[in-house]
Design an enzyme around this catalytic site. Structure first.
Site, short mmCIF file in Angstrom:
data_model
loop_
_atom_site.label_atom_id
_atom_site.label_comp_id
_atom_site.label_asym_id
_atom_site.label_seq_id
_atom_site.Cartn_x
_atom_site.Cartn_y
_atom_site.Cartn_z
N ALA A 1 -13.99 -73.83 -19.99
CA ALA A 1 -15.07 -74.79 -20.71
C ALA A 1 -14.58 -76.27 -20.50
O ALA A 1 -15.55 -77.02 -21.03
CB ALA A 1 -14.94 -74.30 -22.08
N VAL B 1 -18.82 -77.81 -14.88
CA VAL B 1 -19.76 -77.33 -15.31
C VAL B 1 -19.70 -76.52 -16.61
O VAL B 1 -20.75 -76.43 -17.07
CB VAL B 1 -19.86 -75.95 -14.02
CG1 VAL B 1 -21.00 -75.01 -14.47
CG2 VAL B 1 -20.26 -76.59 -12.51
N THR C 1 -18.69 -68.37 -11.09
CA THR C 1 -17.57 -68.31 -10.32
C THR C 1 -17.93 -67.70 -9.03
O THR C 1 -18.52 -66.42 -8.94
CB THR C 1 -16.42 -67.73 -10.85
OG1 THR C 1 -16.23 -68.37 -12.14
CG2 THR C 1 -15.22 -68.23 -9.99
N THR C 2 -17.59 -68.25 -7.79
CA THR C 2 -17.79 -67.46 -6.51
C THR C 2 -16.79 -66.88 -5.81
O THR C 2 -15.70 -66.66 -6.47
CB THR C 2 -18.43 -68.64 -5.62
OG1 THR C 2 -17.45 -69.52 -5.37
CG2 THR C 2 -19.77 -69.15 -6.06
N ASN D 1 -25.70 -68.69 -7.73
CA ASN D 1 -26.18 -70.06 -7.88
C ASN D 1 -27.21 -69.75 -9.16
O ASN D 1 -28.16 -68.86 -9.17
CB ASN D 1 -26.93 -70.86 -6.87
CG ASN D 1 -27.23 -72.18 -7.17
OD1 ASN D 1 -27.53 -72.78 -8.09
ND2 ASN D 1 -26.87 -72.56 -6.23
N PHE D 2 -27.00 -70.64 -10.35
CA PHE D 2 -27.81 -70.34 -11.41
C PHE D 2 -29.23 -71.60 -11.54
O PHE D 2 -29.88 -71.56 -12.35
CB PHE D 2 -27.21 -70.56 -12.59
CG PHE D 2 -26.45 -69.01 -13.02
CD1 PHE D 2 -27.01 -68.22 -13.68
CD2 PHE D 2 -25.04 -68.91 -12.61
CE1 PHE D 2 -26.49 -67.00 -13.99
CE2 PHE D 2 -24.33 -67.63 -12.43
CZ PHE D 2 -25.04 -66.78 -13.51
N HIS E 1 -21.24 -79.74 -0.60
CA HIS E 1 -20.53 -79.88 -1.84
C HIS E 1 -19.54 -80.91 -2.11
O HIS E 1 -19.15 -81.34 -1.09
CB HIS E 1 -19.99 -78.48 -2.18
CG HIS E 1 -20.98 -77.22 -2.61
ND1 HIS E 1 -21.69 -76.48 -1.44
CD2 HIS E 1 -21.46 -76.69 -3.49
CE1 HIS E 1 -22.64 -75.84 -2.25
NE2 HIS E 1 -22.30 -75.88 -3.36
N LYS F 1 -14.42 -78.12 -4.30
CA LYS F 1 -14.90 -76.82 -4.08
C LYS F 1 -13.82 -76.12 -3.57
O LYS F 1 -13.56 -76.21 -2.42
CB LYS F 1 -16.49 -76.74 -3.62
CG LYS F 1 -17.04 -75.16 -3.62
CD LYS F 1 -18.34 -75.42 -3.35
CE LYS F 1 -18.96 -73.96 -3.34
NZ LYS F 1 -18.70 -73.37 -4.65
N GLY G 1 -21.01 -69.40 -2.12
CA GLY G 1 -21.43 -68.29 -2.17
C GLY G 1 -23.00 -68.42 -2.10
O GLY G 1 -23.61 -67.17 -1.68
N THR G 2 -23.77 -69.44 -2.49
CA THR G 2 -25.02 -69.57 -2.06
C THR G 2 -25.30 -69.42 -0.79
O THR G 2 -26.32 -68.51 -0.43
CB THR G 2 -25.65 -70.71 -2.68
OG1 THR G 2 -25.41 -70.93 -4.09
CG2 THR G 2 -27.02 -70.88 -2.59
#
Length: 248
Positions: free
Chosen positions: A10, A14, A78-79, A106-107, A134, A138, A144-145
């Site tokens: 949190a 992100v 999370t990747t 990816n969202f 990125h 990272k 992951g994408t």
């Protein structure tokens, strides 16, 4: 009826964006903000129904095991998930059949669409390479994408009987031609000032095609995450990728 939501990671960049988005949604209630050093039991104590996880590949499996064992749905950005990790999550879910877990590379809606566009284009071009760019903090490379995109491209080319991209390179510095993901070259760039970006480059005789997506702000992930939060309770088991939630 509102959904009681918790966020793991949190205090990350992100995570902060997701917390803000949950607070702004009339049908969601942010009941737990958890970060490194905080107890996962916070989620059970607050009656959290869905947890959003944007943490780190080193800790995400422990987080997921706890959530599934306690019947808490999870939406994971999370990747670092490979086939073995996904199988392990499926094993946990077998013992908690009413629980749903969404894991997506990816969202951002545009990123999900760009992966689908690349999959559709893959069989029409002789050559293809993926470049992901990125911010320097990272943890994983390739992203992951990019890993997912390369896999989708490779599967589409295999189905169509398209061979590997031509490449006459005979000598190279280690890593100069990028990583090989199922026969698709993937290149990673880490640069201050970037957020999350990807280009898929296709080429054939007389033409090229570039499919590019740019997340210029982390708020771009929020609509996809909130869609996952709202829908995951209706989808028990493991879902990989946001595509089914978008009817793609």
């Amino acid at each position: 009826m509102t959904i009681r939501v918790g966020v793991l990671g949190a205090r990350g960049k992100v995570g902060q964006a997701i917390c803000a988005a949950v607070r702004a949604a009339d049908d969601l209630e942010l009941v737990a903000e958890v970060d490194k050093g905080d107890a996962l039991e916070t989620f059970t104590e607050t009656g959290t129904e869905v947890v959003v996880d944007f943490t780190h590949p080193d800790v995400v499996m422990g987080n997921l095991k706890f959530l599934v064992e306690h019947g808490i749905h999870a939406v994971v950005g999370t990747t670092g998930f490979d086939a073995a990790r996904l199988d392990e999550v499926r094993g946990w879910l077998a013992a908690s059949p009413a629980t749903g877990v969404l894991i997506a590379p990816n969202f951002a809606i545009g990123a999900v669409l760009s992966m689908r566009f690349a999959e559709q284009a893959a069989r029409f071009f002789e050559s293809v390479e993926v470049i992901e760019l990125h911010h320097p903090n990272k943890a994983d490379a390739p992203s992951g994408t990019a890993y997912r995109t390369a896999g989708l491209i490779a599967e589409a080319r295999n189905r169509a009987g398209v061979g590997r991209s031509p490449d006459a390179t005979s000598t190279e510095l280690d890593g100069a031609r990028g990583a090989d993901v199922d026969g698709v070259r993937v290149h990673s760039v880490r640069l201050a000032g970037l957020v999350a970006h990807q280009e898929v480059l296709f080429g054939t005789q007389g033409e090229t095609l570039t499919i590019r997506h740019d997340s210029i702000d982390r708020s771009s992930f929020a609509p996809g995450v909130l869609l996952g939060v709202r829908e995951i309770g209706k989808r028990p088991g493991l879902t990989v990728g946001l595509d089914p939630f978008l009817d793609l």
